[in-house]
Design an enzyme around this catalytic site. Structure first.
Site, PDB file in Angstrom:
ATOM      1  N   GLY A  59      39.218  27.373  50.125  1.00  0.00           N
ATOM      2  CA  GLY A  59      38.923  26.687  48.868  1.00  0.00           C
ATOM      3  C   GLY A  59      39.322  25.219  48.877  1.00  0.00           C
TER       4      GLY A  59
ATOM      5  CG  ASN B 122      44.919  28.124  39.845  1.00  0.00           C
ATOM      6  OD1 ASN B 122      44.350  27.232  39.205  1.00  0.00           O
ATOM      7  ND2 ASN B 122      46.009  27.898  40.538  1.00  0.00           N
TER       8      ASN B 122
ATOM      9  CD  GLN C 287      42.431  32.434  41.372  1.00  0.00           C
ATOM     10  OE1 GLN C 287      42.361  33.649  41.246  1.00  0.00           O
ATOM     11  NE2 GLN C 287      43.337  31.864  42.160  1.00  0.00           N
TER      12      GLN C 287
ATOM     13  CB  SER D  91      39.231  30.735  48.827  1.00  0.00           C
ATOM     14  OG  SER D  91      40.317  31.122  49.629  1.00  0.00           O
ATOM     15  CB  ALA D  92      37.373  35.067  52.428  1.00  0.00           C
TER      16      ALA D  92
ATOM     17  CB  THR E 175      34.199  26.475  67.951  1.00  0.00           C
ATOM     18  OG1 THR E 175      33.928  25.480  68.944  1.00  0.00           O
ATOM     19  CG2 THR E 175      33.588  27.798  68.373  1.00  0.00           C
TER      20      THR E 175
ATOM     21  CB  CYS F 286      63.363  27.741  37.567  1.00  0.00           C
ATOM     22  SG  CYS F 286      62.276  28.535  36.406  1.00  0.00           S
TER      23      CYS F 286
END
Ligand code: PLP
Length: 376
Positions: free
Chosen positions: A70, A150, A178, A198-199, A236, A327
């Site tokens: 992504g 997301n 997402q 994005s897989a 490649t 945090c």
């Protein structure tokens, strides 16, 4: 026991995906650019899988450009729009993924483009009137607005935004990382120029994805050095991962409704469990609402002395989720998304629970038990 509720960060590879990749990795070692038969076999595998992916999305195979995921797809879209398609301005949102915001900021520095941020309504949806005002004058523009956020799961109306962009002669990119394989996507109908995939967000392998580039857009290379991916992305090809991506997509779209119903029911169980544990529980971005991304629930816990340690303490209990806030030294700093959308509250811990098709009801029960213990 460990319970994985961080599926928006990444998902477990589906066994069928793994099975599809192994023979390719073992046997299809030919370089797809080689002219001999062993190389040509690899080329055939890539093109067959490109066509299979395109069929699911109702687009032409030549519009799919494989990338490492992504982030690279978002980079490619923004950089191509500026460098090849001569956009002088990017309109985006402060709540976008860093792959978009950082790239846009970098293009301001390197190429002198103008960067405009569109306003949001309090629920996190984009103010389309403001977008229209921005689009009504100015130079050639790329609009980049994600389909679903997301962190908080706010879903934008791609159809309406795309139509607006077309009416004003702007290009439109959406980070669909997402939502790809969680919602149907018909690119033959959607007025859009670029989408990113994005897989590893839908039980495919990490390190593979693609950018869809609408037919007719002439884009040059981002990675030089080879003529692969029609000279847009040298290097490649990652054949076994391309096969894994296509398999993950096939599995997702085959049982889309069943997966959605299952995940929605788990999310509803967590929401009702949290409501019965805490009187003052809140859900950032109304992420408990069915109109939001069904895989994500962003929870704002009531003020509590252990808030700053909640993520860590849940991890000790075997619950993997993620911080909608970072945090440090007990101080809640807040994610850029929560701050951009005005959901940040330094008194409250925000945690993101995200679901996948392998989660079970017992995962939700265990999570609720751990949450009760941590916040007791
Ligand atoms: N865009 C969104 C909305 C994401 O959630 C992610 C992953 O975290 C990315 C882009 C980046 O994808 P990748 O990890 O494949 O580079």
């Amino acid at each position: 026991m460990s319970v994985y509720l961080d599926n928006a960060a990444t998902t477990a590879v589906a066994p069928e995906v793994l099975e599809s990749m192994i023979p390719v990795l073992r046997d299809s070692y030919g370089n797809p650019s080689s002219s001999h038969a062993i190389g040509r076999k690899s080329r055939v595998i890539i093109e067959q899988n490109r066509r299979a992916i395109a069929r699911h999305l109702h687009c032409h195979a030549k519009t799919i450009y494989f990338t490492s995921g992504g982030t690279e797809a978002d980079n490619l879209a923004l950089r191509s729009a500026v460098r090849d398609l001569k956009c002088k301005r990017i309109i985006t949102s402060a709540a976008e993924h860093s792959a978009v915001i950082k790239t846009a900021e970098s293009l301001v520095r390197s190429d002198g483009i103008v960067l405009d941020l569109v306003n949001h309504f309090p629920d996190g949806t984009v103010d389309l009137e403001h977008l229209t005002t921005l689009l009504s004058d100015g130079p050639k523009t790329l609009v980049s607005l994600m389909h679903a956020n997301n962190e908080v799961g706010v879903v934008q109306d791609l159809e309406r935004i795309g139509t607006l962009c077309k009416a004003h002669g702007a290009l439109f990119h959406s980070d669909t990382v997402q939502t790809m394989c969680h919602y149907p996507m018909d690119l033959s109908k959607l007025p859009i120029d670029f989408i990113a995939c994005s897989a590893h967000k839908f039980h495919g392998p990490k390190g593979i994805g693609f950018l869809y580039i609408a037919e007719g857009l002439k884009v040059g290379g981002q990675i030089e050095g080879g003529g692969q991916e029609r000279s847009v992305r040298g290097g490649t090809e990652n054949i076994h991962s391309i096969v894994g991506l296509a398999k993950a997509m096939e599995l997702a779209y085959h049982d889309l409704n069943e997966h959605e119903l299952h995940i929605r029911s788990l999310k509803a169980q967590l929401v009702s469990g949290l409501k019965s544990l805490f009187s003052d529980i809140r859900f950032n971005g109304d992420s408990d609402d069915p109109s939001r991304l069904y895989t994500v629930l962003n929870v704002s816990f009531p003020p509590h002395p252990k808030n700053g340690m909640a993520l860590f303490l849940l991890d000790l209990e075997g619950i993997a989720c993620s911080g909608g806030s970072a945090c440090s030294s007990g101080a809640t700093l807040g994610s850029h998304v929560l701050r951009a959308l005005d959901f940040h509250d330094s008194e409250r811990a925000s945690l993101r629970f995200s679901f996948g098709r392998y989660n079970t009801e017992s995962d939700i029960k265990e999570a609720l038990t751990a949450i009760e213990k941590v916040f007791s």
